[in-house]
Design an enzyme around this catalytic site. Structure first.
Site, mmCIF file in Angstrom:
data_model
loop_
_atom_site.group_PDB
_atom_site.id
_atom_site.type_symbol
_atom_site.label_atom_id
_atom_site.label_comp_id
_atom_site.label_asym_id
_atom_site.label_seq_id
_atom_site.Cartn_x
_atom_site.Cartn_y
_atom_site.Cartn_z
ATOM 1 N N GLY A 13 0.842 -1.209 0.000
ATOM 2 C CA GLY A 13 0.000 0.000 0.000
ATOM 3 C C GLY A 13 0.869 1.249 0.000
ATOM 4 N NE ARG A 16 -4.402 6.309 -2.627
ATOM 5 C CZ ARG A 16 -5.710 6.110 -2.728
ATOM 6 N NH1 ARG A 16 -6.473 7.017 -3.272
ATOM 7 N NH2 ARG A 16 -6.272 4.999 -2.286
ATOM 8 C CB VAL A 66 -2.193 -7.343 0.712
ATOM 9 C CG1 VAL A 66 -1.012 -6.450 0.370
ATOM 10 C CG2 VAL A 66 -3.373 -6.537 1.230
ATOM 11 C CB SER A 146 -4.865 2.102 13.926
ATOM 12 O OG SER A 146 -5.748 3.129 14.330
ATOM 13 C CE1 TYR A 159 -7.750 0.578 9.536
ATOM 14 C CE2 TYR A 159 -7.760 1.922 11.524
ATOM 15 C CZ TYR A 159 -7.159 1.535 10.333
ATOM 16 O OH TYR A 159 -5.970 2.113 9.955
ATOM 17 C CE LYS A 163 -4.714 -1.081 10.484
ATOM 18 N NZ LYS A 163 -3.684 -1.445 9.495
ATOM 19 C CB ILE A 192 -1.709 10.564 10.371
ATOM 20 C CG1 ILE A 192 -1.184 9.780 11.594
ATOM 21 C CG2 ILE A 192 -0.561 11.044 9.484
ATOM 22 C CD1 ILE A 192 -0.250 10.501 12.521
#
Length: 248
Positions: A13, A16, A66, A146, A159, A163, A192
């Site tokens: 990844g 970007r 992936v 994260s 998510y 993680k 971020i």
């Protein structure tokens, strides 16, 4: 005399956001040609490659999803065939997606696709490369996790689950491979500034952050670059938070 193997760093990844910043930082700091993995956005990946070259590094694009184990194995297998005297010494498992929403409304598809990308993606790529690292008796595996995986974030149960599981995998794998000088660490960013967070209300959210701002992708990339270097050999199984003090 054995010919010295050519050593590479792979960032999944990498086209970007944080992935791109990591590719550029590794190119600046370390001596590895960078393998920039992307799934579909070849334009963004080309842009990352230009930035790597502008930073004085070299790199190449490597396309696979992936999530697709067969594809991962065949693309990386073909790459090794073409580069017989090469070893991917640094692996940054950065590919991840979000599909946010309250759990009670969450579809199975939104649950599975997020877990497939972060967690099964980690398995597919790392499992394909781990034997080479152990034979090489040196390696750096860095998993991008994260703050959600540590404290849980409402609206991100999928998510947070992905993680959180990746943090557990990081700690376990670190213990399995440490004798071979392969370290496994996780980096846990908070808020971020990237395309992933551009829809968030920064003015409101930063009030919750002790540092009173969002972080930058470069700040994350510096930590990854340190963990990818030989200076970090005694750090393994760790989760390093980069979150402006929002959670520790």
């Amino acid at each position: 005399m054995k010919e010295e193997k050519k050593k590479y760093a792979l960032v999944t990844g990498g086209s970007r956001g944080i992935g791109r910043a990591i590719c550029v930082q590794l190119a600046k700091d370390l001596d590895y040609p960078i393998l920039i993995n992307y799934n579909s956005n070849s334009e963004a990946a080309q842009e990352t490659l230009k930035m790597v070259e502008a930073a004085g590094g070299t790199g190449e694009l490597i396309q696979f999803n992936v999530v697709d184990e067969e594809q991962v194995k065949s693309v990386l297998g073909a790459w090794h065939e073409k580069n017989k005297n090469a070893v991917i010494e640094v692996l940054v498992n950065n590919a991840g997606i979000t599909k946010d929403g309250l759990f009670m409304w969450m579809t199975k598809k939104d649950w599975s696709s997020v877990i497939d990308t972060s967690l099964n993606g980690f398995y597919n790529v790392t499992n394909t490369l781990i034997q080479n690292l152990l034979v090489n008796k040196y390696g750096r595996i860095i998993n991008m996790v994260s703050v959600s995986g540590l404290k849980g974030t409402p609206g991100q149960t999928n998510y947070s689950a992905a993680k959180g599981a990746l943090i557990g995998a990081t700690k376990a794998l670190a213990q399995e491979v440490a004798k071979r000088k392969v370290t496994v660490n996780a980096v846990a960013p908070g808020f971020i500034k990237t395309e992933m967070t551009e829809d968030l209300n920064e003015q409101e959210l930063k009030k919750m952050i002790p540092a009173n701002r969002f972080g930058t992708a470069q700040e994350v990339a510096h930590v990854v670059s340190f963990l990818a270097s030989d200076k970090s050999g005694y750090i393994t199984g760790e989760v390093i938070n980069i979150n402006g003090g929002i959670y520790s």
